[in-house]
Design an enzyme around this catalytic site. Structure first.
Site, PDB file in Angstrom:
ATOM      1  N   SER A 139      23.253  43.496 -62.756  1.00 24.02           N
ATOM      2  CA  SER A 139      23.121  44.352 -63.944  1.00 24.02           C
ATOM      3  C   SER A 139      21.643  44.539 -64.214  1.00 24.02           C
ATOM      4  O   SER A 139      20.809  43.825 -63.666  1.00 24.02           O
ATOM      5  CB  SER A 139      23.758  43.678 -65.156  1.00 24.02           C
ATOM      6  OG  SER A 139      22.890  42.708 -65.704  1.00 24.02           O
ATOM      7  N   ASP A 140      21.299  45.511 -65.054  1.00 22.21           N
ATOM      8  CA  ASP A 140      19.918  45.535 -65.497  1.00 22.21           C
ATOM      9  C   ASP A 140      19.790  44.520 -66.633  1.00 22.21           C
ATOM     10  O   ASP A 140      20.784  43.969 -67.132  1.00 22.21           O
ATOM     11  CB  ASP A 140      19.449  46.938 -65.903  1.00 22.21           C
ATOM     12  CG  ASP A 140      17.922  47.062 -65.809  1.00 22.21           C
ATOM     13  OD1 ASP A 140      17.230  46.025 -65.727  1.00 22.21           O
ATOM     14  OD2 ASP A 140      17.408  48.196 -65.815  1.00 22.21           O
ATOM     15  N   TRP A 141      18.580  44.294 -67.046  1.00 24.14           N
ATOM     16  CA  TRP A 141      18.262  43.218 -68.002  1.00 24.14           C
ATOM     17  C   TRP A 141      19.107  43.327 -69.280  1.00 24.14           C
ATOM     18  O   TRP A 141      18.906  44.238 -70.092  1.00 24.14           O
ATOM     19  CB  TRP A 141      16.784  43.299 -68.356  1.00 24.14           C
ATOM     20  CG  TRP A 141      16.268  42.224 -69.235  1.00 24.14           C
ATOM     21  CD1 TRP A 141      16.625  41.995 -70.533  1.00 24.14           C
ATOM     22  CD2 TRP A 141      15.303  41.234 -68.904  1.00 24.14           C
ATOM     23  NE1 TRP A 141      15.940  40.919 -71.028  1.00 24.14           N
ATOM     24  CE2 TRP A 141      15.102  40.438 -70.046  1.00 24.14           C
ATOM     25  CE3 TRP A 141      14.569  40.941 -67.748  1.00 24.14           C
ATOM     26  CZ2 TRP A 141      14.209  39.368 -70.074  1.00 24.14           C
ATOM     27  CZ3 TRP A 141      13.677  39.883 -67.783  1.00 24.14           C
ATOM     28  CH2 TRP A 141      13.509  39.107 -68.935  1.00 24.14           C
ATOM     29  N   GLY A 142      20.038  42.418 -69.416  1.00 29.21           N
ATOM     30  CA  GLY A 142      20.852  42.371 -70.633  1.00 29.21           C
ATOM     31  C   GLY A 142      21.832  43.520 -70.780  1.00 29.21           C
ATOM     32  O   GLY A 142      22.468  43.668 -71.826  1.00 29.21           O
TER      33      GLY A 142
END
Ligand code: NOJ
Length: 747
Positions: free
Chosen positions: A281-284
């Site tokens: 995933s991307d950050w968060g």
């Protein structure tokens, strides 16, 4: 039989243990998964950051070390250095199954040696060079314990307001696909398992570059046809080049966040494209689906993301906190978890981490890569090749200002970028943000090459981005005392990049005012523009005789710039994006569709698709860039007038003449236009290019081979098809190519 059963089991176990090393990573992953508890499986799906280089909120859970020790963390990002990665890996090796962690980092345009930002590198139109810089970046990073870079960013981007255009290959799908492949090959080298190869990551899946209004993280709304035709091919190219991982994106696509987009991640990537790597995933971004209003809470977010095909959770903790319950509640089938774990474990096996979890933590290798002179030479070469000459007008003496003579008596260097250091790095040089001593400033670069008997006069003039004009007076005096002024203006390193969208693309602060004041002195001016995106600078384009677009060139910036300014290298860079005249034209890109009311020319405003107050054309078109010499392209010929859909080939040939006074390189570009289609087609599409070197006076013939596959497009059912019919072919040295001919695609 009963007697032999224990013996049989024992031999099976022996076979599996001793056979393990030889069997495939997939089999080894399967065997390991059989031994894992649900908690251990979920552990593999979590990625935590260290406390440096945050590009989002760091989840504060205090006991990271303990979680690593318990096998609850499969990967970490932002851990740099042989020693630091070893320390953490040692903790992971205390876990029950001793599964090593993967260390990831944003190695975007170099590591110890910083290369031009990716958009600038793309201006070289030299994919072999881009592969080389990625290769070097991988070698340096791998020596510092890094296994995985979150690059290349392969998002097609048509909106320069979006700060992340600096991180990609610009607006074109064809060029972007070649660059994607080259960068993946560069990072992954001779294959995972070599200690100089890192896993690459094609990001951001998908369409992140099409954020509405160019505002980072904003929504994307587009047809599936457009998605497939324009935005996905660079990802496909990366997948075909065996990119180890994908990263999804923050945006929603047509109402579904990419992170939970099953069509994109599971149906298309993993099923249709048969992709075997894993998706992070991307950050968060998993947790952010709550803010999106697409998940009520972390529990639902985790469920939607894992079902859609997001295998690893970067930093949100939703997988850690909810996946177990989701499996117990039968909301997520264990087979989905197993599949995600397997994808990640396979990479760990391929990296050779099970044989030796510390194989990337080698202090000796790290030392060798700390300041590698040969790598710096490559950075200098790519730097000079990234520079685009936008203008080089003849002065009243009939000569152009550039290249400057090294014997020019008094050269004034004016502007806030001359003595700057970090600004030359640009955004995304995360590993050593404070290590500025190794950067060759532009001042130093010019000084290195100017004749000993010449004199440099210097004045900063102003800062990059404030309203202080108190330095103008001194700058004007400096200009007056000189024979030639070089002005170095542009953006600060943190003005183009993630979360750096700008609504105005003018020169920041009072830099344009400074330029106008210096212009009034009547001195000849060379302008250097340093930035990570297309800027708008009409006044300069109208009035300043010589303009070099110098982007952000990295460690060797000053030397690369001086090579071009003094003509040791004849510039050949070509713009990878259209440069708008005003922000009001954005998005502007050369391969737009044909409208029902196209304007005849720039003055035609009569109920046609035009602005009443502006031309349609960009200030500088895609593919544009001048040289100190002059190239003529002529004699366009085809090997035949028809191209058969089944297996036909067409050779397109032109003659290229270097008719100027310098040896130099030219990028010859082939564009096609499908004149009529079952869907509306772009007015031009790049289908090939060749960069060639010609001595002055030399003529070379250049040919391109065109096949029916090159002319395929997506129909309204999103099927990739060929359609018989008439095509126009254009060859030139920018997307404004006028030399044209026709051909037919036949059944
Ligand atoms: C967020 C960015 O969008 C992504 O490209 C990057 O790799 C991660 N942060 C990690 O730093």
């Amino acid at each position: 039989m009963k007697k032999f059963l224990p013996l049989l089991i024992l031999s099976l176990i022996c076979l599996s243990v001793f056979g393990q090393k030889k069997s495939s990573p997939a089999l080894r992953a399967d065997m390991l998964i059989r031994q894992m508890t649900l908690d251990e499986k979920i552990g593999q799906l979590n990625q935590y950051t260290s406390d440096r280089n945050a590009t989002g909120k760091i989840t504060a859970d205090g006991d990271k070390a303990n979680q690593v020790r318990q096998g609850k963390v499969g990967s970490m990002l932002n851990v740099v250095g042989a020693e630091e990665t070893r320390k953490l890996q040692e903790l992971a090796m205390q876990s029950r199954l001793k599964i090593p962690m993967i260390f990831g980092l944003d190695v975007i345009h170099g590591f110890r040696t910083t290369f031009p930002v990716p958009l600038a590198e793309t201006a070289t139109w030299d994919v072999a060079l881009m592969e080389k810089s990625a290769r070097i970046a991988a070698t340096e990073a791998a020596a510092y314990g890094i296994h995985w870079t979150f690059a290349p960013m392969v998002d097609v981007a048509r909106d320069p307001r979006w700060g992340r255009v600096m991180e990609g290959a610009g607006e074109d799908t064809y060029l972007g696909s070649l660059v994607a492949k080259a960068r993946v090959n560069g990072f992954q080298g001779n294959g995972l398992g070599n200690t100089d190869a890192v896993m690459a990551c094609a990001k951001h899946f998908a369409a992140y570059g099409a954020a509405v209004g160019g505002r980072d993280y904003n929504s994307v709304d587009m047809s599936l046809r457009q998605l497939n035709e324009t935005y996905l091919p660079p990802f496909k190219a990366a997948a075909e080049a065996n990119v180890a991982t994908f990263m999804n994106s923050f945006n929603d696509i047509n109402g579904i966040p990419a992170t939970a987009n099953k069509y994109i991640q599971r149906d298309l990537l993993k099923n249709q494209w048969n992709y075997k790597g894993f998706v992070v995933s991307d950050w968060g971004s998993i947790g952010e689906m709550v803010a999106h209003g697409y998940a009520k809470n972390g529990y639902e977010a985790a469920m939607k993301a894992i079902i859609a095909g997001s295998d690893m959770d970067m930093e949100s903790r939703c997988y850690r906190d909810h996946l177990k319950q989701l499996v117990l509640d039968k909301k997520v089938d264990i087979s989905i978890i197993n599949d995600a774990v397997k994808r990640i474990l396979i990479k760990k096996f391929e990296l050779g981490l099970f044989e030796d979890p510390y194989r990337f933590c080698n202090i000796e290798r790290e030392k060798q890569q700390t300041d590698n002179v040969a790598n710096r030479e490559v950075a200098r070469e790519i730097g000079k090749k990234s520079i685009v000459l936008l203008k080089n007008e003849k002065l009243s003496n009939g000569k152009t200002l550039l290249p400057l003579s090294k014997q020019t008596k008094r050269v004034a260097l004016i502007g806030p970028l001359f003595k700057a250091t970090t600004a030359n790095h640009g955004f995304w040089s995360v590993a050593f943000p404070d290590d500025t001593a190794r950067i060759v400033s532009q001042y130093q670069g010019i000084k290195n090459q100017l004749d000993k008997n010449s004199e440099i006069l210097y004045s900063k003039g102003c800062n990059i981005n404030d309203t202080d004009t108190s330095g103008f007076e001194a700058a004007i005096a400096t200009a007056k005392a000189a024979d030639v002024v070089i002005l170095s203006l542009g953006e600060a390193a943190d003005m183009s990049g993630e979360a750096k969208s700008r609504s105005s693309l003018q020169l920041p602060g009072v830099q344009e005012e400074l330029m106008k004041e210096i212009y009034k002195t009547g001195k000849p001016i060379v302008l250097l523009l340093n930035t990570g995106r297309p800027l708008i600078f009409n006044w300069a384009a109208d009035n300043i005789p010589a303009i070099l677009y110098t982007w952000w060139l990295g460690t060797e910036a000053g030397n690369s710039i001086a090579d071009v300014v003094f003509g040791d290298y004849n510039p050949a860079g070509k713009l990878p994006m259209s440069f708008p005249r005003t922000e009001g034209q954005i998005p502007i890109y050369y391969n737009h569709y044909s409208t029902g009311r196209p304007a005849k020319d720039e003055n035609d405003k009569n109920y046609v698709s035009a602005y009443i107050d502006l031309q349609n054309s960009p200030r500088f078109p895609f593919g544009y860039g001048l040289s100190y010499t002059k190239f003529n392209i002529s004699n366009l010929k085809l090997s035949a007038n028809e191209l058969a859909i089944n297996g036909g080939k067409l050779t397109v040939t032109v003659d290229v003449e270097n008719a100027g006074d310098y040896d130099g390189e030219e990028v010859v570009q082939l564009y096609v236009r499908d004149l009529f289609g079952c869907v509306v087609r772009p007015v031009k599409e790049l289908k090939g290019f060749k960069k060639l070197f010609l001595k002055k006076g030399e003529t070379q013939s250049v040919s391109f081979t065109l096949t029916a596959t090159d002319l395929k497009f997506y129909n309204d059912e999103v099927k990739l098809i060929n359609e018989a019919g008439d095509y126009e072919l254009f060859v030139g040295n920018s997307s404004d190519a006028h030399l044209k001919t026709k051909c037919k695609l036949t059944l």
